[in-house]
Design a protein around this motif. Sequence first.
Motif, mmCIF file in Angstrom:
data_model
loop_
_atom_site.group_PDB
_atom_site.id
_atom_site.type_symbol
_atom_site.label_atom_id
_atom_site.label_comp_id
_atom_site.label_asym_id
_atom_site.label_seq_id
_atom_site.Cartn_x
_atom_site.Cartn_y
_atom_site.Cartn_z
ATOM 1 N N GLY A 385 0.783 -1.230 0.000
ATOM 2 C CA GLY A 385 0.000 0.000 0.000
ATOM 3 C C GLY A 385 0.808 1.269 0.000
ATOM 4 N N LEU A 386 2.152 1.159 0.094
ATOM 5 C CA LEU A 386 3.014 2.342 0.143
ATOM 6 C C LEU A 386 3.322 2.832 -1.268
ATOM 7 N N SER A 387 2.275 3.079 -2.012
ATOM 8 C CA SER A 387 2.395 3.540 -3.396
ATOM 9 C C SER A 387 1.366 4.617 -3.653
ATOM 10 N N VAL A 388 1.821 5.734 -4.184
ATOM 11 C CA VAL A 388 0.896 6.803 -4.545
ATOM 12 C C VAL A 388 -0.100 6.309 -5.582
ATOM 13 N N TYR A 389 0.380 5.467 -6.514
ATOM 14 C CA TYR A 389 -0.467 4.999 -7.612
ATOM 15 C C TYR A 389 -1.523 3.999 -7.157
ATOM 16 N N ASP A 390 -1.359 3.454 -5.966
ATOM 17 C CA ASP A 390 -2.356 2.569 -5.381
ATOM 18 C C ASP A 390 -3.261 3.350 -4.424
ATOM 19 N N ALA A 391 -2.642 4.161 -3.562
ATOM 20 C CA ALA A 391 -3.389 4.886 -2.531
ATOM 21 C C ALA A 391 -4.340 5.920 -3.129
ATOM 22 N N SER A 415 -4.070 -1.726 7.915
ATOM 23 C CA SER A 415 -3.090 -2.369 7.037
ATOM 24 C C SER A 415 -3.162 -1.797 5.618
ATOM 25 N N GLN A 416 -1.991 -1.523 5.062
ATOM 26 C CA GLN A 416 -1.843 -1.057 3.685
ATOM 27 C C GLN A 416 -2.790 0.103 3.381
ATOM 28 N N TYR A 417 -2.681 1.137 4.216
ATOM 29 C CA TYR A 417 -3.585 2.278 4.081
ATOM 30 C C TYR A 417 -2.791 3.541 4.396
ATOM 31 N N SER A 473 6.655 10.333 7.833
ATOM 32 C CA SER A 473 6.425 9.394 6.737
ATOM 33 C C SER A 473 5.907 8.058 7.247
ATOM 34 N N MET A 474 4.853 7.564 6.593
ATOM 35 C CA MET A 474 4.332 6.241 6.920
ATOM 36 C C MET A 474 5.214 5.135 6.344
ATOM 37 N N ALA A 475 6.145 5.502 5.447
ATOM 38 C CA ALA A 475 7.056 4.517 4.877
ATOM 39 C C ALA A 475 8.238 4.219 5.789
ATOM 40 N N GLY A 792 -2.923 -10.265 -3.013
ATOM 41 C CA GLY A 792 -4.367 -10.141 -2.829
ATOM 42 C C GLY A 792 -4.832 -11.002 -1.684
ATOM 43 N N ALA A 793 -5.794 -10.483 -0.917
ATOM 44 C CA ALA A 793 -6.291 -11.191 0.260
ATOM 45 C C ALA A 793 -6.785 -12.577 -0.110
ATOM 46 N N GLY A 794 -6.352 -13.581 0.663
ATOM 47 C CA GLY A 794 -6.789 -14.947 0.447
ATOM 48 C C GLY A 794 -6.174 -15.613 -0.755
ATOM 49 N N GLN A 795 -5.124 -15.043 -1.314
ATOM 50 C CA GLN A 795 -4.551 -15.592 -2.547
ATOM 51 C C GLN A 795 -3.029 -15.739 -2.438
ATOM 52 N N SER A 796 -2.573 -16.216 -1.329
ATOM 53 C CA SER A 796 -1.136 -16.408 -1.156
ATOM 54 C C SER A 796 -0.615 -17.417 -2.172
ATOM 55 N N ASN A 797 0.504 -17.030 -2.838
ATOM 56 C CA ASN A 797 1.130 -17.887 -3.850
ATOM 57 C C ASN A 797 0.171 -18.285 -4.969
ATOM 58 N N ALA A 798 -0.764 -17.405 -5.283
ATOM 59 C CA ALA A 798 -1.687 -17.661 -6.401
ATOM 60 C C ALA A 798 -1.101 -17.011 -7.653
#
Length: 1009
Positions: A385-391, A415-417, A473-475, A792-798
């Motif tokens: 979540g530490l991305s301007v393009y995502d946040a 988390s990731q916010y 900074s949150m980073a 992605g939530a619930g998709q570990s190693n997917a």
Amino acid sequence: MFNKKKNLTKSALFFALLAAGFQSVQAQEKEQVKGATQQESGAFLSGVSIKAVHQTSGRTFTTSSGERGLFSFNGLPEGGPYQFIFTSVGFQPDTLSGYTIQAGKQLALSVKLQPITTALEEVVIGYGRMARKDVTSSITTVKAEDMNVGVFTSPAQMLQGKVPGLTISTNNSNPNATPSVSLRGASTLRSGEAMEPYYVIDGVPGASLSLVAPDDIESIDVLRDASATAIYGSKAANGVIIVTTKKGKSEQTNISYNGYVAIDNVAKRYEMMNGEQYRKFVADNGFSMEPTDDLGADTDWQREVERTGISNNHNISLLGGAGKTQYAASLNTLKNNGVINGTDMGRQIGRGFLQTKALEDRLTASFNVTTSITKQNDVLALGDGLSVYDAMYYYLPVSPVRTEDDRWFEKPDRSQYVNPVALIAENTNFSKTKVIQAHAKVGYEILPSLIYNIDLSLQNRQYNHSQYYSSLSMAARNQNGKSIRAAVEDERKVMEMNLSYEKLIAGAHKVSALAGYSWEENNNDDGFQLTTSDYYDDGLSYYNPGMANVVDLLGFGNYYLSTLRMISVYGRLNYAFNSKYLLQATVRRDGSSAFGANNRWATFPSISAAWRLSDEPFIKQTGLFEDLKLRAGYGVSGNSLGFDVFTSRQVYGATSSFYTNAFGNQLRTLAALRNANPDLRWERTGMLNVGLDFAFLGNRLSGTVEFYDKNTTDLIYDYQVSTTKYLFGSLTANVGEINNKGVELTLNATPVKSSDVTWNTGIVVSHNKNVVTRISNEEFSTDYIDLSDLGGAGQSNAFQQRLIEGAPIGQFYTWEWAGYNDDGISTFYVRDAQTGERTGETTITPTNKDRGATGSAQPNMTLGWNNTITYKNFALTGMFQGVFGHKIMNATRARHSNVVGNAGQKNLLATVLETEIPADINAHYLSDRYLEKGDYLRLANLTLSYNLRNLGTQLKNVRLYANINNAFVITGYKGVDPEVDLGGLTPGIDNRQTYPRTRTFMFGLNFNL
């Protein structure tokens, strides 16, 4: 009676002839200008357009030559000076100047136009030039006037849609981004420069593209098949791009300026929920928000981080020569401000060139020095979540940018916010790169037709990177400020020596030969990094790391000096009989310290031939073709790009672990970081190429059809090995094989050609089929290699893609969406673990075994359609670019469609109101539901220009132009833009780190003195 009638007839005939003669004399008196147009051979040339320009008044008069090449002008105003301009399709224009029309005096003009058909142009090949009529391989030349116009940070972008088989793609409009460039399909399992063509600038192999200002480029030649590229041996498996810059000409001085200002705006945004929509959605569907989130705001976070990007470019050049000396100098400055606050790039390039002759013109010496300084600011685009393009998409619209007490509105416990505006303001990400290159060349004519050449070049690159995370900074949470400083230097030295010979024997046999030696040394990654934290104050940013209280012992960076050397010998032989039967053979032998001790040397041969059918009597007598040439060639080239000296060697280094010795001191542990492989050898690409060049209808329609079969063996990849046999858990080895087959079509036409209006159009169409034919052998065996773990939530190693034999690079291997169950939850098809086939069942908890092949990121077809329409002094140029027949994984849309996971915590796409069921806990699961067609057709470039020529002795011409980049795009893709990265091992992925695509309006001025 009969005699009287006969005499009357004679008298009538006499008077008729007298009248005709009188009229002829009158016509001759009125014809102020008479002349003839001819070809180079002396044959009359009809249909030539001739324009008479009265330079004082600017008035123009036009005519054209008749069947015998004759033309004339009547009714021209007396005086002058007059300029006569001769143009014809397929021939170089010619101009006669300085004429005066006087009463009673007739001007007689005669010109011989030089042809410019594909048979007579010169192209740049490896270590020299060659007349296109003698070329036996696949080479595409793009002149400066035909290149794309735009705010380009890389010259490669000027070729988009111009060269068949050349795919240039970028997934954003970030001024700091570089496009991915691939030619005739991916042919390696390594990424970075290993997948890109090899660049040669003014004869300097491997030169940096950052040294070239677009305005300084004269032409770019793209060597596309192995018979053309094999002369560069181990670096040419992905093709070779040769850039030639502008040089001065003797007895001419030209001072030119080109400048533009550009305005960038976001072309398309994701439609996220606004504050009102979000509150209603949460309330209506049983979700809830923390009371401290909703402060009554309605914040559009995309617009909060965006701006109008204003860019400008200025280029001044001086070209000229006197006697035996030519010179060139230029200065370019570019400032490109991105549409995201905190993103920009500035670059200055200076270039100087001097060439002269001596020793009775037998010695030619030239010296060229170029330097560039690039400064870049960027924003954070990290994971978690530490991305301007995502946040900018996920942050809640009901929250403000700042609180009432003027602090950033943040939720550290979520988390990731992260507040995207704060990410820009509280983090600095700056880099500066300096590159300087010096190049000297001496050529000496030992004997007639025998020339010795020596080239020396030195390139030095210094890179400095500076980051600072403030105490807010949150980073770098709870670190009281964090600084990262890195300084790295690369140095490259090249020496080339060769002998070239060219001789025409008995007027029909043309023989040319080249023999050379090359030495190259690269010293890369000579640098270090310092990471510090815990500052007393943020005021000094990263400028004073000595003020920090903490030094990160794991933050010194992975910079290790790598000295890589290569020695090569090469040769080429060309033979042509009457330019009808052509043969070329090349060979290069390379030795590199990058490979195993048992495989340091390799040989790369090629052979090609051509038959000019249009010179055969049975073709000539048809009268259909001006040019018809059949070409065929086969060659082998290698891929040594992207290696360092440690690739094949046993390497030990420091780990992230520490231990305490008997004296209580903490010491860092050392361990094996790489296994030795003395048998590591070159990747080898063999390519068969067959081409047909044609031109007919008076050269108004010409083109090329190409077929190629490109097979790459000994692919290098890191394979897992047993630590009972090896010291480290992976080994770099030669195992795989990739095949690319394709067809390419180039068509150039002039549908309209008159004295005032001309329409030139060209189309390039390419089809490539990429197949990974092998990834295992007896020693290293694997059924597949999983790639693209997008999280992605619930998709570990997917993983979303799979490298598997029989499928292309970029093969999507995903779950298959089966609709909803009775509870409104997304279900997926179940597959049998043994057979891989569907069982007919569905599940809401898919596992790895349920994945299947669902599409490919490799396009079936790429298209470029270029058009130029001129009317008098106006010109309109448009370039359409398209990619078809591939899939894109829209993981960004999946992420922002996570209803259950995001509602009340993060924002959602506005389309969720129509496309999603609120109870669907699997709405965001990455499956073929989010695998979309990536087809698009884009008007990538549209330019309108007005040219004022021959304005006098002081000002030669002025050009005003306006340009639109990305005018519109036709696509069904639901993301921001369908042009995603098609390079690397994981093409076709759109995953949460997307810089907005922009639409650019440019306004420019160019003039020559």
